[in-house]
Design a protein around this motif. Structure first.
Motif, PDB file in Angstrom:
ATOM      1  N   PHE A 486       0.813  -1.245   0.013  1.00 57.36           N
ATOM      2  CA  PHE A 486       0.062   0.000   0.175  1.00 57.36           C
ATOM      3  C   PHE A 486       0.727   1.192   0.082  1.00 57.36           C
ATOM      4  CE2 PHE A 486       0.183   1.684   4.266  1.00 57.36           C
ATOM      5  CZ  PHE A 486       0.774   0.664   5.081  1.00 57.36           C
ATOM      6  N   MET A 487       2.237   1.243   0.347  1.00 60.55           N
ATOM      7  CA  MET A 487       2.943   2.308   0.316  1.00 60.55           C
ATOM      8  C   MET A 487       3.447   2.737  -1.032  1.00 60.55           C
ATOM      9  SD  MET A 487       2.996   3.795   3.165  1.00 60.55           S
ATOM     10  CE  MET A 487       4.399   4.973   3.340  1.00 60.55           C
ATOM     11  N   GLU A 488       3.172   1.879  -1.946  1.00 61.69           N
ATOM     12  CA  GLU A 488       3.882   2.029  -3.306  1.00 61.69           C
ATOM     13  C   GLU A 488       2.531   2.872  -4.237  1.00 61.69           C
ATOM     14  OE1 GLU A 488       4.742  -2.447  -3.725  1.00 61.69           O
ATOM     15  OE2 GLU A 488       5.966  -1.294  -5.290  1.00 61.69           O
ATOM     16  N   SER A 489       1.720   3.298  -3.670  1.00 63.89           N
ATOM     17  CA  SER A 489       0.667   4.404  -4.145  1.00 63.89           C
ATOM     18  C   SER A 489       0.251   5.258  -3.240  1.00 63.89           C
ATOM     19  CB  SER A 489      -0.275   3.525  -4.921  1.00 63.89           C
ATOM     20  OG  SER A 489      -1.207   2.907  -4.095  1.00 63.89           O
ATOM     21  N   GLY A 490      -0.507   6.195  -3.790  1.00 63.92           N
ATOM     22  CA  GLY A 490      -1.020   7.448  -2.906  1.00 63.92           C
ATOM     23  C   GLY A 490       0.122   8.604  -3.137  1.00 63.92           C
ATOM     24  N   GLU A 491       0.051   9.561  -2.227  1.00 65.51           N
ATOM     25  CA  GLU A 491       0.895  10.683  -2.307  1.00 65.51           C
ATOM     26  C   GLU A 491       2.183  10.457  -2.265  1.00 65.51           C
ATOM     27  OE1 GLU A 491      -0.466  13.897  -0.081  1.00 65.51           O
ATOM     28  OE2 GLU A 491       1.059  15.452  -0.937  1.00 65.51           O
ATOM     29  N   GLY A 492       3.005  11.250  -2.997  1.00 61.86           N
ATOM     30  CA  GLY A 492       4.297  10.945  -2.836  1.00 61.86           C
ATOM     31  C   GLY A 492       4.971   9.514  -3.404  1.00 61.86           C
ATOM     32  N   ALA A 493       4.364   9.000  -4.442  1.00 64.38           N
ATOM     33  CA  ALA A 493       4.483   7.606  -4.755  1.00 64.38           C
ATOM     34  C   ALA A 493       4.652   7.327  -6.273  1.00 64.38           C
ATOM     35  CB  ALA A 493       3.318   6.729  -4.133  1.00 64.38           C
ATOM     36  N   SER A 494       5.153   8.467  -7.162  1.00 56.76           N
ATOM     37  CA  SER A 494       5.245   7.919  -8.491  1.00 56.76           C
ATOM     38  C   SER A 494       6.350   7.192  -8.738  1.00 56.76           C
ATOM     39  CB  SER A 494       5.745   9.362  -9.147  1.00 56.76           C
ATOM     40  OG  SER A 494       4.701  10.416  -9.245  1.00 56.76           O
ATOM     41  N   LYS A 495       6.254   6.161  -9.912  1.00 62.07           N
ATOM     42  CA  LYS A 495       7.094   5.212 -10.150  1.00 62.07           C
ATOM     43  C   LYS A 495       7.483   5.324 -11.503  1.00 62.07           C
ATOM     44  CE  LYS A 495       6.287   1.071  -8.221  1.00 62.07           C
ATOM     45  NZ  LYS A 495       5.422  -0.098  -7.750  1.00 62.07           N
ATOM     46  N   ALA A 496       8.886   5.204 -11.982  1.00 59.46           N
ATOM     47  CA  ALA A 496       8.958   5.312 -13.584  1.00 59.46           C
ATOM     48  C   ALA A 496       8.874   3.917 -14.085  1.00 59.46           C
ATOM     49  CB  ALA A 496      10.253   5.917 -13.472  1.00 59.46           C
ATOM     50  N   HIS A 497       8.940   2.717 -13.061  1.00 60.23           N
ATOM     51  CA  HIS A 497       9.013   1.348 -13.541  1.00 60.23           C
ATOM     52  C   HIS A 497       7.622   1.002 -13.109  1.00 60.23           C
ATOM     53  CE1 HIS A 497      12.960   2.166 -14.857  1.00 60.23           C
ATOM     54  NE2 HIS A 497      13.265   2.797 -13.973  1.00 60.23           N
ATOM     55  N   LEU A 498       6.901   0.151 -13.836  1.00 60.90           N
ATOM     56  CA  LEU A 498       5.634  -0.337 -13.519  1.00 60.90           C
ATOM     57  C   LEU A 498       5.568  -2.028 -13.453  1.00 60.90           C
ATOM     58  CD1 LEU A 498       3.116   2.177 -15.064  1.00 60.90           C
ATOM     59  CD2 LEU A 498       4.114   2.020 -12.598  1.00 60.90           C
ATOM     60  N   GLN A 499       6.694  -2.682 -13.829  1.00 66.53           N
ATOM     61  CA  GLN A 499       6.668  -4.211 -13.653  1.00 66.53           C
ATOM     62  C   GLN A 499       6.734  -4.530 -12.311  1.00 66.53           C
ATOM     63  OE1 GLN A 499       7.942  -6.094 -16.712  1.00 66.53           O
ATOM     64  NE2 GLN A 499       8.677  -4.354 -18.161  1.00 66.53           N
ATOM     65  N   TYR A 523      -3.578  -7.186  -6.016  1.00 66.77           N
ATOM     66  CA  TYR A 523      -3.618  -6.268  -5.296  1.00 66.77           C
ATOM     67  C   TYR A 523      -2.851  -5.009  -5.883  1.00 66.77           C
ATOM     68  CZ  TYR A 523      -5.862  -9.387  -2.008  1.00 66.77           C
ATOM     69  OH  TYR A 523      -6.619 -10.239  -1.260  1.00 66.77           O
ATOM     70  N   THR A 524      -3.417  -3.925  -6.058  1.00 65.22           N
ATOM     71  CA  THR A 524      -2.503  -2.472  -6.589  1.00 65.22           C
ATOM     72  C   THR A 524      -3.300  -1.288  -6.560  1.00 65.22           C
ATOM     73  OG1 THR A 524      -1.305  -2.021  -8.240  1.00 65.22           O
ATOM     74  CG2 THR A 524      -3.342  -3.039  -8.798  1.00 65.22           C
ATOM     75  N   GLY A 525      -2.710  -0.230  -6.355  1.00 62.98           N
ATOM     76  CA  GLY A 525      -3.194   1.174  -6.404  1.00 62.98           C
ATOM     77  C   GLY A 525      -2.997   1.781  -7.861  1.00 62.98           C
ATOM     78  N   ARG A 526      -2.694   1.132  -8.512  1.00 58.41           N
ATOM     79  CA  ARG A 526      -2.460   1.604 -10.094  1.00 58.41           C
ATOM     80  C   ARG A 526      -2.384   0.411 -11.017  1.00 58.41           C
ATOM     81  NH1 ARG A 526       2.556   2.948  -8.042  1.00 58.41           N
ATOM     82  NH2 ARG A 526       2.770   5.137  -9.067  1.00 58.41           N
ATOM     83  N   PRO A 527      -2.680   0.787 -12.411  1.00 61.08           N
ATOM     84  CA  PRO A 527      -2.428  -0.130 -13.444  1.00 61.08           C
ATOM     85  C   PRO A 527      -1.034  -0.482 -13.382  1.00 61.08           C
ATOM     86  CG  PRO A 527      -3.745   1.660 -14.238  1.00 61.08           C
ATOM     87  CD  PRO A 527      -3.436   1.976 -13.007  1.00 61.08           C
ATOM     88  N   LEU A 528      -0.600  -1.724 -13.558  1.00 55.63           N
ATOM     89  CA  LEU A 528       0.923  -2.239 -13.462  1.00 55.63           C
ATOM     90  C   LEU A 528       1.120  -2.736 -14.949  1.00 55.63           C
ATOM     91  CD1 LEU A 528       1.132  -4.007  -9.966  1.00 55.63           C
ATOM     92  CD2 LEU A 528       2.128  -1.856 -10.693  1.00 55.63           C
ATOM     93  N   SER A 569     -11.571   0.938 -14.812  1.00 51.87           N
ATOM     94  CA  SER A 569     -11.733   2.393 -14.690  1.00 51.87           C
ATOM     95  C   SER A 569     -10.424   3.061 -15.342  1.00 51.87           C
ATOM     96  CB  SER A 569     -11.917   2.853 -13.466  1.00 51.87           C
ATOM     97  OG  SER A 569     -10.982   2.239 -12.566  1.00 51.87           O
ATOM     98  N   MET A 570      -9.350   2.165 -15.570  1.00 47.42           N
ATOM     99  CA  MET A 570      -8.113   2.828 -16.072  1.00 47.42           C
ATOM    100  C   MET A 570      -7.401   1.969 -16.858  1.00 47.42           C
ATOM    101  SD  MET A 570      -5.155   5.132 -13.881  1.00 47.42           S
ATOM    102  CE  MET A 570      -3.920   5.839 -14.791  1.00 47.42           C
ATOM    103  N   THR A 571      -6.636   2.083 -17.973  1.00 42.55           N
ATOM    104  CA  THR A 571      -6.246   1.219 -19.079  1.00 42.55           C
ATOM    105  C   THR A 571      -4.821   0.828 -18.294  1.00 42.55           C
ATOM    106  OG1 THR A 571      -6.987   2.670 -20.711  1.00 42.55           O
ATOM    107  CG2 THR A 571      -5.004   1.332 -21.248  1.00 42.55           C
ATOM    108  N   PHE A 572      -4.502  -0.393 -18.588  1.00 43.66           N
ATOM    109  CA  PHE A 572      -3.288  -1.079 -18.460  1.00 43.66           C
ATOM    110  C   PHE A 572      -2.455  -1.171 -19.636  1.00 43.66           C
ATOM    111  CE2 PHE A 572      -3.444  -3.774 -14.098  1.00 43.66           C
ATOM    112  CZ  PHE A 572      -4.503  -3.062 -13.541  1.00 43.66           C
ATOM    113  N   PRO A 573      -1.161  -0.226 -19.512  1.00 38.71           N
ATOM    114  CA  PRO A 573      -0.365  -0.412 -20.697  1.00 38.71           C
ATOM    115  C   PRO A 573       0.425  -1.723 -20.852  1.00 38.71           C
ATOM    116  CG  PRO A 573       0.386   0.994 -18.646  1.00 38.71           C
ATOM    117  CD  PRO A 573      -0.954   0.381 -18.209  1.00 38.71           C
ATOM    118  N   ARG A 574       0.856  -1.920 -21.803  1.00 36.63           N
ATOM    119  CA  ARG A 574       1.947  -3.061 -22.284  1.00 36.63           C
ATOM    120  C   ARG A 574       3.112  -2.504 -21.855  1.00 36.63           C
ATOM    121  NH1 ARG A 574      -0.194  -6.851 -25.344  1.00 36.63           N
ATOM    122  NH2 ARG A 574       2.024  -7.701 -25.751  1.00 36.63           N
TER     123      ARG A 574
END
Ligand code: GLC
Length: 733
Positions: A486-499, A523-528, A569-574
């Protein structure tokens, strides 16, 4: 209090008392050992003569006894007995934590979303809160940004419906002010915070006005039309001006164009940050620009407190301060605080939380928010199967998401194991952790011990892998819980790598080698970016962060007691290289299909597909539904779209029907496809039903860069999406 009496009260305020009303502090700064103190406040550089009992608001105190203490002291010491306003970061639940908004939005059950919001408001009201800092309505199309988890996603229609449902659920009917069991909604972050360049937190936002008017401003506008009482400013620059200091955004658009006359709260230190933005030469100028932009509360800095006393010697600024303070008093009056400053508080005990009704609501919303992305038939599980439940989320309670911890408690959470034991015999369930959810607990600082106690000690990864494979070999089917923590998303949690982390990929590959059916529960707070592992799963259920009752709701879906209905509700990129990638894209002049140009010279990549891994709107169920268009009719202000839908299964089922508007030639280029309506349809076994959607004709219009609305006659094409099938309809208006 009637308006005349409120005006009399306002006229008694001294300039210092007016300024104090515009100050909002985190409650941790004004309470020490259960009493209000000024000590920590001065860490903020607040002027020594500031009277703590005169400040307008504190936030993020969620303990009813502390709130009673704060209000009692305020009333004892405030010269005019003006009650304190209590606000809090309650984003998707107070103590009953619901699925994160990115999950809820995909349910397309806007009535249920409204009921959950109403339940949240009831828990907040009964624990003394007056305002909650949600719904967050930032449209998001970049999963590198960590706050997508608290957004309703990429789509304008979905976000607008979510906004209306949550604001109405929180506030109820405002005819006679805010009724009991309801609280004021503070929508955020105005505006455009969800589109930071490169997905980097707090980064610059820059887009055309037509994109603002047609897309990013729409959800806020819908919330204001639903009478949201407060708005919070955004940290980011928008088109060259910091949103918090922009008079164009906060006065011309928010107040004049949208007609918002409520309270505007700065985000945390956002007025002060006009200086590092380079928009104010010093904090004095920042204070002036904040006031001129119409920001009523200065959250968590001393900028207003320090500089307004001097600035309001200028009559036009004194008048702006009066406007701000008047709006704050009107809000306190709408809440009935002058008559009942202890609104909702019970002196002897905490308000009702985690009621059976609240928990049942949460289970239903979990069932309707989880997206079945893939299923070869391995789901639902069979009653007598031996199931290896591998992965930390089989037993972890840390499934609430980043923003829940302000008032939620992981101890309240029902783990997946408990849910599964309601459907399967204990001897048929083999649990193995598979990998450590956290590589270290150091990130939790003072909370380290508590989190470790709750989640268990960190064990050698290799050993966990061996145990997992052994469990899989002893079972008929594997359920692997995996994804982010859960700490990998939310405020202050931008990530350049989503694998996924290597250890999870290694585990998935090892489990695949056992040859057993492999069901993923994500379980995730963002599309990976799941492109490498997706082919290894036979079935894949996305559960986002499901909240307090996640274990029950997910088990109901895995067992077949409930059938998934949600849509992405949000696209999962390749790959990250495709970002931003979303459904309502423009076709370009060189689309991949129907272009006269040779292959090289089309809008494409040399090293990646244009297609996402999972598209917005994807979502399977255990049933089978089919549909066809019937008649359509164009009335003066509405379009009637009739369709038939059939449940092909032998059991009752529910499905989300989506209606897209396809592009047509116009003076501004419009998206290839744009979701404009949805319908949640419940059908008996084999039931065949005719349905009618009546849409406002305005849904066909769009804005230009000057904000002017356009709508022309002509033939419009609609796409109906039932299950994964799409059928076309043309209508001429
Ligand atoms: C944070 C967030 C905002 C939150 C506020 C108060 O920085 O940006 O969403 O409501 O500060 O905690």
């Amino acid at each position: 209090m009637d308006s005349e009496k409120l005006k009399e009260l306002f006229q008694q305020l001294t300039p210092e008392e007016k300024i104090a009303q515009t100050i909002q502090l985190n409650g941790s700064l004004v309470i020490e050992n259960e009493v209000m103190t000024t000590g920590p406040m001065h860490d903020l550089g607040l002027p020594p003569n500031l009277k703590i009992h005169e400040i307008g608001s504190i936030y993020n105190v969620n303990d009813y006894q502390k709130l009673i203490q704060l209000q009692r002291e305020t009333l004892e010491h405030s010269r005019l007995k003006i009650p304190m306003l209590f606000m809090s970061d309650v984003i998707y639940g107070f103590r009953t934590i619901f699925p994160i908004p990115l999950a809820q939005a995909g349910s397309y059950d806007f009535d249920l979303i409204e009921q959950a919001a109403e339940m949240t408001a009831k828990e907040c009201y009964q624990n003394g809160l007056h305002v909650i800092f949600s719904p967050m309505l930032d449209l998001v199309r970049d999963p590198r940004w960590g706050r997508v988890m608290e957004s309703p996603g990429e789509d304008v229609y979905t976000a607008k419906r979510f906004a209306q449902s949550v604001v109405t659920g929180y506030q109820g009917d405002l005819t006679h002010g805010l009724a009991e069991n309801h609280v004021a909604a503070c929508i955020k972050h105005f505006a455009g915070y969800g589109a930071p360049e490169a997905g980097r937190e707090y980064n610059t936002v820059d887009m055309s006005n037509q994109r603002l008017f047609n897309e990013y401003l729409q959800p806020y506008q819908a919330a204001i039309e639903a009478q949201a009482l407060l708005v919070m400013t955004a940290f980011n620059v928008l088109n060259g001006e910091p949103a918090t200091g922009s008079r164009w955004l906060n006065r011309e658009i928010l107040r004049e164009r949208f007609g918002f006359d409520g309270v505007l709260v700065s985000d945390h230190a956002a007025i002060k940050e006009l200086v590092p933005h380079g928009f104010a030469k010093d904090e004095r100028e920042a204070a002036q620009k904040g006031l001129e932009a119409g920001v009523d509360f200065d959250m968590m800095t001393s900028v207003y407190a320090t500089h307004l006393p001097e600035l309001i010697k200028q009559p036009e600024l004194a008048a702006l301060l009066d406007e701000a303070v008047w709006r704050i008093l009107v809000l306190k009056n709408q809440l009935g605080l002058f008559e009942n400053p202890y609104r909702g508080l019970r002196t002897q005990h905490t308000g009702e939380v985690l009621s059976d009704e609240a928990k049942e609501l949460a289970v239903k919303l979990v069932e309707k928010s989880c997206v079945l992305l893939k299923n070869d038939g391995s789901l639902p599980l069979k009653k007598d199967q031996t199931v290896a439940v591998i992965g930390p989320y089989g037993e972890s309670r840390l499934t609430l998401g980043f923003w829940a911890s302000v008032s939620g408690k992981p101890q309240d959470t029902i783990p997946l194991k408990t849910g599964l034991l309601q459907h399967f015999a204990a001897e048929n369930l083999i649990f193995a952790r598979g990998y450590n959810l956290f590589d270290s607990y150091e990130q939790f600082g003072p909370l380290k011990a508590g989190i470790e106690q709750l989640n268990g000690p960190i064990e050698p990864e290799d050993q966990l892998l061996v145990e997992a494979v052994k469990a899989a070999e002893a079972a008929e089917v594997i359920v692997l819980t995996f994804g982010e923590q859960f700490m990998e998303s939310g405020e202050g949690a931008s990530k350049a790598h989503l694998q996924l982390p290597l250890k999870q990929i290694r585990l998935i590959q090892a489990l695949k080698k056992t040859g057993k059916p492999l069901i993923g529960v994500l379980y995730t707070g963002r599309p990976l970016v799941l492109t490498q592992v997706e082919p290894l799963f036979d079935s894949l259920l996305l559960v986002w962060y499901p909240g307090t009752m996640g274990g029950i709701g997910i088990a109901n879906l895995l067992s077949g007691q409930a059938s998934p209905t949600a849509k992405l509700s949000m696209t999962f990129p390749r790959s990250e290289g495709q970002i931003p990638i979303y459904s309502a894209q423009l076709p370009t002049g060189r689309p991949l299909t129907d272009s006269e140009h040779s292959d090289r010279f089309l809008s494409k990549y040399r090293d990646e597909s244009n297609e996402p891994l999972f598209a917005f709107g994807t979502g399977l169920s255990y049933g089978m539904f089919t549909g066809e268009w019937l008649e359509s009719a164009v009335l003066s202000e509405t379009i009637q779209l009739d369709y038939r839908i059939k449940n092909q299964a032998e059991v009752a089922g529910e499905t989300v029907v989506q209606i897209y508007l396809l592009q047509r030639p116009a003076s501004m280029v419009r998206p290839s496809r744009q979701l404009i309506a949805s319908d949640l349809v419940l059908l008996a076994p084999q039931e065949d039903k005719e349905k009618r959607l009546s849409l406002p004709i305005s849904v066909l219009g769009f804005y230009d860069n000057q904000g002017a609305k356009h709508l022309s006659n002509g033939t419009y094409r609609f796409l109906m999406r039932i299950d994964q099938k799409e059928t076309l309809l043309a209508v001429t208006i």
